[in-house]
Design a protein around this motif. Structure first.
Motif, PDB file in Angstrom:
ATOM      1  N   GLY A   9       0.798  -1.227   0.000  1.00 25.09           N
ATOM      2  CA  GLY A   9       0.000   0.000   0.000  1.00 25.09           C
ATOM      3  C   GLY A   9       0.826   1.271   0.000  1.00 25.09           C
ATOM      4  N   SER A  31       0.929  -3.644   3.825  1.00 22.64           N
ATOM      5  CA  SER A  31       2.352  -3.371   3.970  1.00 22.64           C
ATOM      6  C   SER A  31       2.674  -1.936   3.547  1.00 22.64           C
ATOM      7  CB  SER A  31       3.143  -4.349   3.087  1.00 22.64           C
ATOM      8  OG  SER A  31       4.515  -4.015   3.132  1.00 22.64           O
ATOM      9  N   ARG A  35       7.881   5.313   4.882  1.00 24.51           N
ATOM     10  CA  ARG A  35       8.426   6.630   4.520  1.00 24.51           C
ATOM     11  C   ARG A  35       7.771   7.759   5.317  1.00 24.51           C
ATOM     12  NH1 ARG A  35      11.059   3.575   2.063  1.00 24.51           N
ATOM     13  NH2 ARG A  35      11.249   3.302  -0.188  1.00 24.51           N
ATOM     14  N   PHE A  51      11.154  -5.495   2.338  1.00 25.14           N
ATOM     15  CA  PHE A  51      11.255  -6.948   2.476  1.00 25.14           C
ATOM     16  C   PHE A  51      12.669  -7.431   2.163  1.00 25.14           C
ATOM     17  CE2 PHE A  51       6.891  -5.944   1.345  1.00 25.14           C
ATOM     18  CZ  PHE A  51       6.170  -6.644   2.300  1.00 25.14           C
ATOM     19  N   GLY A  52      13.498  -6.538   1.635  1.00 27.57           N
ATOM     20  CA  GLY A  52      14.817  -6.956   1.178  1.00 27.57           C
ATOM     21  C   GLY A  52      14.749  -7.477  -0.253  1.00 27.57           C
ATOM     22  N   ILE A  80       9.039  -1.199  -6.111  1.00 32.94           N
ATOM     23  CA  ILE A  80       8.237  -2.187  -5.369  1.00 32.94           C
ATOM     24  C   ILE A  80       7.283  -2.928  -6.331  1.00 32.94           C
ATOM     25  CG2 ILE A  80       6.477  -0.500  -4.624  1.00 32.94           C
ATOM     26  CD1 ILE A  80       7.732  -3.463  -2.519  1.00 32.94           C
ATOM     27  N   LYS A 197       3.621  15.316 -10.342  1.00 31.78           N
ATOM     28  CA  LYS A 197       3.558  13.999 -10.972  1.00 31.78           C
ATOM     29  C   LYS A 197       2.137  13.788 -11.467  1.00 31.78           C
ATOM     30  CE  LYS A 197       5.531  12.158  -7.271  1.00 31.78           C
ATOM     31  NZ  LYS A 197       6.257  11.316  -6.331  1.00 31.78           N
TER      32      LYS A 197
HETATM   33  P1  NAP Z   1       9.923   2.321  -4.551  1.00 33.42           P
HETATM   34  O1  NAP Z   1      11.059   3.190  -4.972  1.00 33.42           O
HETATM   35  O2  NAP Z   1       9.169   1.583  -5.569  1.00 33.42           O
HETATM   36  O3  NAP Z   1      10.427   1.258  -3.465  1.00 33.42           O
HETATM   37  C1  NAP Z   1      11.708   1.292  -2.865  1.00 33.42           C
HETATM   38  C2  NAP Z   1      11.769   0.198  -1.819  1.00 33.42           C
HETATM   39  O4  NAP Z   1      10.926   0.525  -0.704  1.00 33.42           O
HETATM   40  C3  NAP Z   1      11.255  -1.135  -2.298  1.00 33.42           C
HETATM   41  O5  NAP Z   1      12.251  -1.829  -3.029  1.00 33.42           O
HETATM   42  C4  NAP Z   1      10.887  -1.808  -0.990  1.00 33.42           C
HETATM   43  O6  NAP Z   1      12.036  -2.214  -0.283  1.00 33.42           O
HETATM   44  C5  NAP Z   1      10.309  -0.651  -0.200  1.00 33.42           C
HETATM   45  N1  NAP Z   1       8.861  -0.506  -0.347  1.00 33.42           N
HETATM   46  C6  NAP Z   1       8.168   0.306  -1.182  1.00 33.42           C
HETATM   47  N2  NAP Z   1       6.847   0.199  -0.987  1.00 33.42           N
HETATM   48  C7  NAP Z   1       6.693  -0.722  -0.007  1.00 33.42           C
HETATM   49  C8  NAP Z   1       5.563  -1.252   0.656  1.00 33.42           C
HETATM   50  N3  NAP Z   1       4.299  -0.849   0.345  1.00 33.42           N
HETATM   51  N4  NAP Z   1       5.771  -2.186   1.626  1.00 33.42           N
HETATM   52  C9  NAP Z   1       7.026  -2.578   1.942  1.00 33.42           C
HETATM   53  N5  NAP Z   1       8.132  -2.092   1.368  1.00 33.42           N
HETATM   54  C10 NAP Z   1       7.967  -1.173   0.413  1.00 33.42           C
HETATM   55  O7  NAP Z   1       8.888   3.143  -3.670  1.00 33.42           O
HETATM   56  P2  NAP Z   1       8.841   4.688  -3.260  1.00 33.42           P
HETATM   57  O8  NAP Z   1       8.630   5.503  -4.492  1.00 33.42           O
HETATM   58  O9  NAP Z   1       9.993   4.967  -2.360  1.00 33.42           O
HETATM   59  O10 NAP Z   1       7.490   4.688  -2.439  1.00 33.42           O
HETATM   60  C11 NAP Z   1       7.438   4.106  -1.147  1.00 33.42           C
HETATM   61  C12 NAP Z   1       5.995   3.921  -0.729  1.00 33.42           C
HETATM   62  O11 NAP Z   1       5.333   5.185  -0.690  1.00 33.42           O
HETATM   63  C13 NAP Z   1       5.203   3.026  -1.679  1.00 33.42           C
HETATM   64  O12 NAP Z   1       4.602   2.008  -0.892  1.00 33.42           O
HETATM   65  C14 NAP Z   1       4.193   3.931  -2.342  1.00 33.42           C
HETATM   66  O13 NAP Z   1       2.936   3.321  -2.521  1.00 33.42           O
HETATM   67  C15 NAP Z   1       4.117   5.131  -1.400  1.00 33.42           C
HETATM   68  N6  NAP Z   1       3.998   6.394  -2.171  1.00 33.42           N
HETATM   69  C16 NAP Z   1       4.904   6.705  -3.134  1.00 33.42           C
HETATM   70  C17 NAP Z   1       4.766   7.851  -3.876  1.00 33.42           C
HETATM   71  C18 NAP Z   1       5.732   8.175  -4.984  1.00 33.42           C
HETATM   72  O14 NAP Z   1       5.506   9.196  -5.672  1.00 33.42           O
HETATM   73  N7  NAP Z   1       6.749   7.387  -5.241  1.00 33.42           N
HETATM   74  C19 NAP Z   1       3.690   8.718  -3.599  1.00 33.42           C
HETATM   75  C20 NAP Z   1       2.770   8.383  -2.597  1.00 33.42           C
HETATM   76  C21 NAP Z   1       2.932   7.208  -1.892  1.00 33.42           C
HETATM   77  P3  NAP Z   1      12.591  -3.725  -0.367  1.00 33.42           P
HETATM   78  O15 NAP Z   1      13.185  -3.868  -1.726  1.00 33.42           O
HETATM   79  O16 NAP Z   1      13.571  -3.800   0.756  1.00 33.42           O
HETATM   80  O17 NAP Z   1      11.408  -4.637  -0.150  1.00 33.42           O
END
Ligand code: NAP
Length: 253
Positions: A9, A31, A35, A51-52, A80, A197
């Motif tokens: 999520g 999950s 952040r 999760f690694g 992810i 975005k």
């Molecule tokens: P990302 O670059 O796709 O993910 C980086 C790492 O963070 C993944 O490899 C995983 O680590 C961990 N991760 C991401 N989402 C996870 C989840 N739901 N549960 C457990 N581990 C997670 O993701 P991101 O852009 O940093 O975004 C992180 C979270 O914020 C996401 O869940 C996303 O839905 C939310 N979010 C993102 C944005 C955005 O613009 N990117 C905006 C709003 C909300 P491991 O490889 O160690 O498993």
């Protein structure tokens, strides 16, 4: 009782989907990456942290005897989503994705399409402007390359390390943001251009609609590629797919 469902999520829609599936009697674990410092309250049990990689996620799925994985992460969280597709293959646990559609240009929109935050900074040009930046606090560093602009930066959590630029104001706020409030904010701050975005959904659309009304350009950062997986665009569509999928699994098909 069905096998539990793991929902990846971090979005409003993931929270809504979890509530919907829980109300239908499914056993869900949500999950989050961890952040956000004070994540919104969730309607189902939550686990927090990575999760690694894909391998770690596959192990988690197997050890928890999950019957289904749902990728309901943000459209820009590409790592992810790639991991989810790979982990589904490795573990044999089926994957369904909730991918909300991006916003479509409408008459009166002045969007400048770019592929990355770095490209968005370049698209602002050399002349100083008053810029509204609606991005995550971890995505801001490229703006230091253009210190001539005045930035208004809005993020869910406070920006801990202020940008090395002479003019930047910070706002901490969590959506949804109403169009009228966004218009008032943009006018009050004398904003000339928005960086966004293409998140899709209603919660963040207010600034896009307000920009249209005010005739402001939007530098729109395009979506990253996502793996092709079965799924739907709305909570309702995915909830329907889940019920169908798990009833097939129960019958052993
Ligand atoms: P990302 O670059 O796709 O993910 C980086 C790492 O963070 C993944 O490899 C995983 O680590 C961990 N991760 C991401 N989402 C996870 C989840 N739901 N549960 C457990 N581990 C997670 O993701 P991101 O852009 O940093 O975004 C992180 C979270 O914020 C996401 O869940 C996303 O839905 C939310 N979010 C993102 C944005 C955005 O613009 N990117 C905006 C709003 C909300 P491991 O490889 O160690 O498993």
């Amino acid at each position: 009782m069905n096998a539990p469902i793991l929902i990846l999520g971090g979005t409003t829609q993931a929270r809504q989907l979890a509530a919907r599936l829980a109300a239908e009697g499914f056993d869900c674990l949500l999950s989050l990456a961890g952040r956000t410092k004070e994540p919104a309250a969730q309607p189902v049990p939550v686990r927090i942290g990575g999760f690694g990689g894909a391998g770690g996620l596959a192990v988690f799925l197997r050890e928890g005897s999950f019957g289904l994985l749902i990728d309901a992460t943000h459209p820009y969280a590409s790592q992810i989503s790639a991991n989810a597709a790979q982990a589904a293959n490795l573990s044999g646990v089926p994957l369904i994705a909730l991918r909300r559609p991006g916003w479509q240009r409408q008459a009166g929109d002045d969007w400048r399409d770019v592929a990355s935050v770095v490209a968005a900074v370049a698209a602002l040009g050399d002349a100083p402007k008053r810029v509204f930046v609606a991005l995550g606090r971890n995505e801001l560093l490229p703006f230091e390359a253009a210190p001539q602009h005045h930035y208004l930066i809005r993020s869910v959590d406070p920006v801990e390390l202020p940008l090395a630029v002479p003019q930047a104001d910070y706002i901490t706020a969590r959506g949804p943001f109403a169009e009228e409030d966004e218009r008032v904010l943009l006018e009050a701050r004398g904003i000339e251009v928005i960086v966004s975005k293409n998140s899709g959904g209603a919660a963040a659309y207010g600034k896009i609609a307000a920009a249209r009304t005010l005739g402001l350009p939007v530098v729109m950062i395009g979506r990253p590629a996502q793996p092709e997986v079965p799924g739907g665009e709305t909570v309702e569509a995915v909830a329907g797919l889940v019920a169908h999928r798990l009833s097939l699994q129960k019958r052993g098909e």
